[in-house]
Structure formats: C-alpha cells, structure tokens
Scaffold this motif. Structure first.
Motif, PDB file in Angstrom:
ATOM      1  N   THR B 305       0.798  -1.224   0.000  1.00 29.40           N
ATOM      2  CA  THR B 305       0.000   0.000   0.000  1.00 29.40           C
ATOM      3  C   THR B 305       0.830   1.273   0.000  1.00 29.40           C
ATOM      4  O   THR B 305       0.334   2.335  -0.380  1.00 29.40           O
ATOM      5  N   GLY B 306       2.070   1.184   0.463  1.00 25.84           N
ATOM      6  CA  GLY B 306       2.877   2.397   0.613  1.00 25.84           C
ATOM      7  C   GLY B 306       2.372   3.285   1.740  1.00 25.84           C
ATOM      8  O   GLY B 306       2.700   4.460   1.821  1.00 25.84           O
ATOM      9  N   LEU B 307       1.549   2.706   2.607  1.00 23.86           N
ATOM     10  CA  LEU B 307       1.027   3.464   3.746  1.00 23.86           C
ATOM     11  C   LEU B 307       1.622   2.922   5.044  1.00 23.86           C
ATOM     12  O   LEU B 307       1.918   1.750   5.164  1.00 23.86           O
ATOM     13  N   THR B 308       1.769   3.801   6.029  1.00 21.12           N
ATOM     14  CA  THR B 308       2.291   3.367   7.322  1.00 21.12           C
ATOM     15  C   THR B 308       1.436   3.964   8.441  1.00 21.12           C
ATOM     16  O   THR B 308       0.623   4.865   8.193  1.00 21.12           O
ATOM     17  N   ASP B 309       1.593   3.440   9.667  1.00 13.09           N
ATOM     18  CA  ASP B 309       0.890   3.999  10.827  1.00 13.09           C
ATOM     19  C   ASP B 309       1.912   4.642  11.756  1.00 13.09           C
ATOM     20  O   ASP B 309       2.979   4.075  11.987  1.00 13.09           O
ATOM     21  N   ILE B 310       1.577   5.785  12.293  1.00 15.60           N
ATOM     22  CA  ILE B 310       2.450   6.442  13.276  1.00 15.60           C
ATOM     23  C   ILE B 310       1.675   6.551  14.587  1.00 15.60           C
ATOM     24  O   ILE B 310       0.558   7.068  14.609  1.00 15.60           O
ATOM     25  N   SER B 311       2.288   6.028  15.673  1.00 19.01           N
ATOM     26  CA  SER B 311       1.646   6.114  16.991  1.00 19.01           C
ATOM     27  C   SER B 311       2.514   6.954  17.914  1.00 19.01           C
ATOM     28  O   SER B 311       3.736   6.951  17.810  1.00 19.01           O
ATOM     29  N   PHE B 312       1.857   7.671  18.804  1.00 21.06           N
ATOM     30  CA  PHE B 312       2.620   8.362  19.858  1.00 21.06           C
ATOM     31  C   PHE B 312       1.766   8.456  21.111  1.00 21.06           C
ATOM     32  O   PHE B 312       0.543   8.299  21.058  1.00 21.06           O
ATOM     33  N   THR B 313       2.454   8.644  22.233  1.00 18.77           N
ATOM     34  CA  THR B 313       1.736   8.802  23.505  1.00 18.77           C
ATOM     35  C   THR B 313       1.899  10.241  23.970  1.00 18.77           C
ATOM     36  O   THR B 313       2.866  10.920  23.623  1.00 18.77           O
ATOM     37  N   LEU B 314       0.917  10.657  24.781  1.00 19.75           N
ATOM     38  CA  LEU B 314       0.913  12.034  25.280  1.00 19.75           C
ATOM     39  C   LEU B 314       0.036  12.082  26.532  1.00 19.75           C
ATOM     40  O   LEU B 314      -0.736  11.160  26.780  1.00 19.75           O
ATOM     41  N   PRO B 315       0.148  13.140  27.347  1.00 19.49           N
ATOM     42  CA  PRO B 315      -0.707  13.217  28.536  1.00 19.49           C
ATOM     43  C   PRO B 315      -2.183  13.193  28.129  1.00 19.49           C
ATOM     44  O   PRO B 315      -2.575  13.862  27.163  1.00 19.49           O
ATOM     45  N   LYS B 316      -2.982  12.435  28.881  1.00 24.18           N
ATOM     46  CA  LYS B 316      -4.409  12.347  28.567  1.00 24.18           C
ATOM     47  C   LYS B 316      -5.048  13.730  28.458  1.00 24.18           C
ATOM     48  O   LYS B 316      -5.912  13.968  27.624  1.00 24.18           O
ATOM     49  N   ALA B 317      -4.598  14.658  29.339  1.00 28.11           N
ATOM     50  CA  ALA B 317      -5.200  15.990  29.371  1.00 28.11           C
ATOM     51  C   ALA B 317      -5.037  16.730  28.045  1.00 28.11           C
ATOM     52  O   ALA B 317      -5.794  17.654  27.743  1.00 28.11           O
ATOM     53  N   GLU B 318      -4.037  16.339  27.249  1.00 20.32           N
ATOM     54  CA  GLU B 318      -3.780  17.020  25.982  1.00 20.32           C
ATOM     55  C   GLU B 318      -4.448  16.313  24.805  1.00 20.32           C
ATOM     56  O   GLU B 318      -4.323  16.757  23.658  1.00 20.32           O
ATOM     57  N   GLY B 319      -5.129  15.186  25.070  1.00 21.79           N
ATOM     58  CA  GLY B 319      -5.646  14.348  23.993  1.00 21.79           C
ATOM     59  C   GLY B 319      -6.585  15.079  23.047  1.00 21.79           C
ATOM     60  O   GLY B 319      -6.419  15.076  21.834  1.00 21.79           O
ATOM     61  N   ARG B 320      -7.568  15.760  23.606  1.00 19.27           N
ATOM     62  CA  ARG B 320      -8.566  16.446  22.806  1.00 19.27           C
ATOM     63  C   ARG B 320      -7.914  17.480  21.881  1.00 19.27           C
ATOM     64  O   ARG B 320      -8.203  17.571  20.690  1.00 19.27           O
ATOM     65  N   LYS B 321      -6.980  18.254  22.464  1.00 15.63           N
ATOM     66  CA  LYS B 321      -6.304  19.313  21.720  1.00 15.63           C
ATOM     67  C   LYS B 321      -5.514  18.715  20.546  1.00 15.63           C
ATOM     68  O   LYS B 321      -5.522  19.257  19.430  1.00 15.63           O
ATOM     69  N   ALA B 322      -4.849  17.572  20.798  1.00 14.40           N
ATOM     70  CA  ALA B 322      -4.030  16.942  19.759  1.00 14.40           C
ATOM     71  C   ALA B 322      -4.899  16.428  18.611  1.00 14.40           C
ATOM     72  O   ALA B 322      -4.574  16.606  17.436  1.00 14.40           O
TER      73      ALA B 322
END
Lengths: 422, 422
Positions: B305-322
């Motif tokens: 497919t030439g597609l990839t997935d990128i995952s990252f972690t962050l503080p839950k409190a920032e989730g909505r903003k991200a």
C-alpha cells in the motif's frame, strides 16, 4: 475624573461571592472614568485563623515571622480580586505592600509608615490597569523585611496611598452604611452622619467609635484627603470625613454623635501625697512599661490629710501589667492603695463648637441624671465631654444622651446651642 | 560540617504537629554542626484550596495573579516553621523566593530559574540563623513579578539553592522512605534503592516514578549536587541520587527499577503515505499547540500500500487538543483516520549498562509474555526499555517484570547480566 482609592475590609471579601460583588463595584468606578486603586484586607476570618495556627506552633510568635505569616492573608484576597476583575474584562494587577512602595519602620506587628513610593502603582495605572494593593503591610526601610501596620492597618494603607497618589477621595467600604451618631446596635434610632470634620471624627474614634481608627483619620487630616465611609453592600452615599464643617453655622455647636467604649478599666491610686512630682513618678512607671493610658483625673486634695486620689483609664488588657508596675513604686511614691475596676464604660459626646456654647455640658449631665446613671469620672476636650459610668449602665446612658441632644432619627433636627460659654 | 539544604513537602508540614516535628529535625541538623537551609512547600492541601478559590472567582485565572495567589501557601508554612524553630531556642528567618534570590523568567505558572543570588540567605547563615525559604516561587528578572515554578517546583528550588550555596547535599524529605524499585502500592515486594545514578533516576522520573521530578534531577546532575531522598517520619537512610554508580561492576547491567505510568493516552495516525515530510507535518501540528509528546513509534510500511501507521503517547489531558490539531491537517497530510486510546499503560525497565548487556530486553519481553500481557508499542533508550500495554494489565505486568529481574525483597540479589549486546 481623577484618581480614587477604594478600601474593602475583610467582611466585604469574605468569600468568592463577596469578591465578585466587590470586583463589579470596582469596575463600575473604572467605567465612570476614574483611575482606581484598591486596597484590600484579608478574607473574612483568615487573619484569625493564621493567628490561631501560629499559637499552635509557638506560644510567643516572633515579630518578623508573625508578619510574614499574616501578610499571606492579603496576598490571597488581592490576587483573587484581580482575577475576578480580569474576568469582567478589565485589566488589573495586584501588588504587595512592598511592591506598592509602602515603606515602614522596623517595628514588627505595629510598624509605622515612613514613606510611600508608589512608582509601580503609577505605572500600572498609566497602562490602564486597576491596581490592587495589599492592605496592612509594608517593607522595612533598613532591613527590607516584611512588616505589618497593626490594627486598622488597611485603612491607613488606603489613606497613605491616596495621599501619595494625590487621590480625589479615599473610599472606605465596610459592612455598615457610614458613621452613625451612636452605635446602632445600642441606639436603634442612631442616624447616619452625612458630613463630619476630621477633628470630630478623631474624637469619635478615640472615644470608642470603631468605624474608622484614629490613626487613619489623623493621616487623612495631615494630608487633607477626604474619606468617604460607605457600605460595600449598597450604592448609598455614606459619611464624608473632611476638613469641611458641613452646614454648621459659625459659633453654633453641632453635636456629631455619642460614642461609648467598654474596653477600658479604671485604676485609682488612693492616698497620694499632694506634692510636686508624685503624678510624674506614677505615670513614668506606666510609660516605662509601654502602657497607653486614656483619661486621667485628679481631684483637689482633702485639706485635712494632704492626700489626693489619682484615677486613670487604660485598656483592660494592660491592667495586670499596670498594677504590677505601680506596686513596685509603692514605697517610692508612698500611696496608700490601688483600686482596679474593669466594670466601667466611657461615654463621650463629640461636637464642634462645644466649648464656646452653653448648656452642652449641663445638658449632658442632666440627661445622665434623668436616666439614673451615676458619673464616676469626667474629662473634657475642645470638642468632647467624656464620663465614666458603670458598665451595665452604658446602653441606657448612650440612648439617653443621644435622645437628649436631638440625634434620634425621629427628631426634626439636631439641637443647636447658640451663644457663648458652657 | 558543611551546609545542608533540606526540603520538606506539603505532607510533612500538613498541620501544626507536622511543623513542630519538622522543626525538631531541622534543629537536630543544626546541632550536628551543619549550616541549614530549609525549603518548604505549602501545608497539606493549601495549594488545592487556593486553586479552588480561584476557580470560584474566575474560570480562567490569569497567570500573574494566579502566581501571586499560590505563593501565599509557602508564606504561611515557612513563617510557621521559623516560629516553631525559634520556639525550640534556635534562630531562624524565613525568606520568600524573591528574598532568597530565586530569579526566573516571566512565564507565569511554570517559570524557569535563570539565576540564584542568595546573598540574604548567606548573611542569615553567617549570623547563625537557620534559613527557611519558600519553595516553588521566584521573582521574574524583567518585571519583578512573583512567579511560580510549576509542578515539583519546591524540589527544584531546593536543588537550585544547594547549587548556588555549594551545599554538601540536598535532602528531599517526603512521606516515603526513598526511591523504590517499583511503586510499593503496586508491588508490595518493591525494595528501597540505596544508591542510584542521576541518569537512572532521570529515566525513572520520566517513566512514571513520582518521588522526584525529571526537572529537579536534571538540575542536580548539571551542578553535581547529591540528592538524598528520605522520609520525614523516620530517621532511616533513604536513597542517594548522585553521579556515583554505587557498587556496580563495570560492564555489568544493574537494573534500578520498574516504573509505570497510566497518565498517558495513545494516538495512532492510520494510513500515512510513506514519503518524506509526512511525520514532520504531523509533529509540527502537535508542537504548534504546545503539546508535549512522549513515545513515538513508526513501523515499516506495508509494501503493497505504501502506507504506514504512526503512533505516539501524550498526557491524557492534551488528547482532545491533539486530535483537533491533527484533524485540521488531515487534507494536507492525507492520512486515513485517527485512533485515540486512553486505556493504556506504560511500563519501563530502567538500569545502567542495559544496552551493552544481553538478555535484558529478551528477559523483559519474556516476563510480560509469561504473565499473558500483550505489548502494543516498544521504545528503548540507552538505559531504559518501555512498552505500552492495556491499562488494566499494568499491575500484573509490573509485578511480573519486578520479580523476573530479581528485584523482589525476598530475592537474594538483583540479577546481573554480564557480557555485551542486548
């Protein structure tokens, strides 16, 4: 529109609701075109709670640290007030006493203001901010330590800032509508005074009226800053304290009000030899113990014995210390005995032109006599007569005098005495 | 005997009894011949109560005033502590952050220390005083406004003062006995660590260990100030954090501990075209919203497919903003979808020499596998391996790893891996 200094006491900012209400009032003044400087006390009972905490860790809290502790109270209220104002869409910045330039001497817990250098306040105002300043606190000139101004300190901060910033008026907001002709809790018919001179207000303050403290009025008089005492719970005009005499006709006495004070005790030094230097020795002993006294009365000595009695009043809290100090001088002075009496009350009638108007003193004594109140001591000044009575007669006495001088709210007008002599 | 900086947290000075107990401990250090500087936090829940008050007057408290408000908390605790020490017959003076010379930038609520000029502290010490300093606060270099240092700020104050005063040690007093090989509430067999390097402590701190914050350890490492983390409730030795490696034999791996963190969420950007600049666009969008991210993982793309997935972690409190920020860039980046998952936990194994020792990584994964815990993301550093698992498996996972690496308190000794490679 000029600069206004507003001062709000702890009862006006006792909780979040109070702070929001005060913020709205401040913003109203700003909207009316004024530059506004606000002096604020600690919230409600905060100071008492801090004092209680101090007592739990140390029986004799040290002066410097005690001041550091207590000043946390205003820090909280002033920051919250600034936030509440900003929340209403106006710019506000809070300043500690030190930041506001309140420079004091180094006497912790009861420092005196030496100078006010409000450069940061001026800058904040010029930038369009409302400036919120912590009352009651300053910074010592020599050591740069935090100091507090003692009782009524926030009022003094407000007047001092008003003087340094050349304010139009210093508004003192409180939980009553102004200065009354007597304590309304004792005299339900007491009337709000619209205008009163600095001098009469000083006498009322030193005679037991608690709305404004002597120190703050004295400061305002020296710099000629009009004070407007008013309620933070209503929009009503309160009492203006200034060097104007109101509508008093020259050479007529106007009675400002009746004050009473039950916080004092009476000491009588019995059987003092009536010769030069005896009184000096007595009061030097008192002064050396830093005890403030109030009324002092000495009557003529009985010719037969050559002995006299000297009586004075002082705060009850100082009673024990004064007795101890006097006992130590007994052999030097040669008095017979000491009498201590803390069941007294002081009742004072205050008004300009009193001394040059007949009948005021007589009317005062007649009113007390008609009410069956016995007089134990008498002391007078240019614009005040004070008597000491039994403590349990104080309410009756105040009401009788208040009524006799036409101060009751259902009277047509205050009694005016014309003529000369008293 | 040299100079010691001691820091006491809010739980150690929660009430008058706590303050008196701490005062006694401070006086003991002084009696042992040390010069003592004490950094103190606000009492117990004071800060939370002040934050609550702020919320009542304004939904978005302003930075400058919020700092002014919060700093009242340390003012109270430090003054009371000084009083309690004086009551024990020793001289003490308290100082605000400003008075102590803690100079910061102007970023309210999370200021950074720029300089420490402790002239007044040095003078107070030279005069024989114990110096009590308010933690968590400073004064901004340009505007002379009061600032706060943000989370863990009092520890940073203590280390910064220790560095500026060239202290022998910075003692951090807390309500636990030191740093443990895992959170004792999760792993009852967790052991107290006697000595740990700055580097390992940094990794533990950034992996979820809450005893010391990353920022404070980083500061201590930069100025080489040994930290002694210990209990204010006992006289036991705690954990020494320094640049010493303890008794570790060179070229052998020593596992310091297992940390876990359930405060983060995971975002997966699904179906990202695998070409240069896509990841940069994603993380620039995140950075522009001032969101701090933690782990970042990208796997090789599927050739078909030439597609990839990128995952990252962050503080839950920032989730909505991200998520909001990423949605806006969807057309630019051309990804397929976003997945948000806040039911994750991060488990980290920290230890020096890990990278050059075989079997650590394998042993870590085996332990998780044996416990039936599935691994979702993996990330490694020089001295740490972290994995992301389901949140409800975290306790089991931590216990399994802790036990597998011989960290349990009933093990004879920690497992030591020799050799090279991993």
């Amino acid at each position: 529109m000029g600069l206004v200094v507003q001062k709000y006491g702890g009862s006006s900012v006792a909780d979040a609701e109070g702070i929001k209400r005060v913020a709205k009032r401040i913003v109203d003044a700003k909207k009316n075109g004024h530059q506004v400087v606000v002096v604020v006390s600690a919230m409600g009972d905060t100071t008492d709670e801090l004092i209680d905490l101090a007592g739990q860790v140390s029986p004799i809290p040290a002066g410097r640290e005690f001041d550091m502790l207590l000043t946390a109270g205003e820090r909280i209220s002033m920051a919250l007030l600034a936030m509440a104002i900003k929340n209403l869409g106006h710019e506000a910045q809070s300043f500690t006493g030190s930041q506001a330039g309140v420079i004091t001497d180094s006497v912790h817990n009861k420092a005196r203001i030496i100078d006010v250098t409000p450069g940061r306040i001026r800058t904040a105002l010029d930038e369009g901010n409302i400036a919120i300043v912590a009352g009651f606190q300053g910074v010592s000139q020599d050591k740069k330590d935090i100091t507090t101004l003692g009782r009524g300190g926030s009022d003094t901060t407000a007047v001092a800032l008003a003087a340094a910033l050349d304010a139009e008026v210093c508004e003192i907001y409180t939980d009553v509508d102004g200065v009354f002709t007597a304590d309304p809790r004792v005299v339900p018919k007491a009337r709000k005074i619209d205008r009163i001179s600095f001098e009469d207000m000083l006498e009322l303050a030193s005679s037991g009226s608690k709305v404004l403290l002597h120190r703050c009025v004295e400061y305002a008089r020296r710099y000629n800053i009009p004070i407007h005492v008013r309620s933070s719970f209503s929009g009503l005009q309160g009492t203006w304290v200034s060097n104007e005499q109101g509508d008093r006709k020259v050479e007529q006495a106007i009675i400002s009000g009746v004050a009473h004070d039950t916080s004092e005790a009476k000491i009588t030094v019995v059987g003092v030899p009536d010769k030069p230097g005896e009184a000096a020795t007595i009061f030097r002993a008192i002064a050396n113990n830093e005890i403030n006294i109030d009324m002092v009365v000495q009557n003529v000595s009985a010719a037969s014995t050559g002995l006299t009695d000297i009586s004075f009043t002082l705060p009850k809290a100082e009673g024990r210390k004064a007795i101890d100090a006097l006992e130590k001088t007994k052999s030097t002075i040669g008095f017979e005995s000491l009498r201590y009496d803390d069941q007294i009350a002081k009742i004072s009638l205050v008004g300009a032109g009193m001394k040059t108007n007949p009948g005021v003193t007589a009317g005062f004594f007649e009113a007390l006599s008609d009410a069956g109140v016995n007089i134990e001591l008498i002391s007078t000044s240019e614009i005040r007569i004070s008597v000491v009575t039994r403590a349990d007669e104080v309410k009756e006495a105040v009401r009788a005098v208040h009524s006799a001088f036409g101060l009751d709210s259902d009277s047509d007008e205050a009694v005016v005495y014309g003529g000369t002599g008293r």
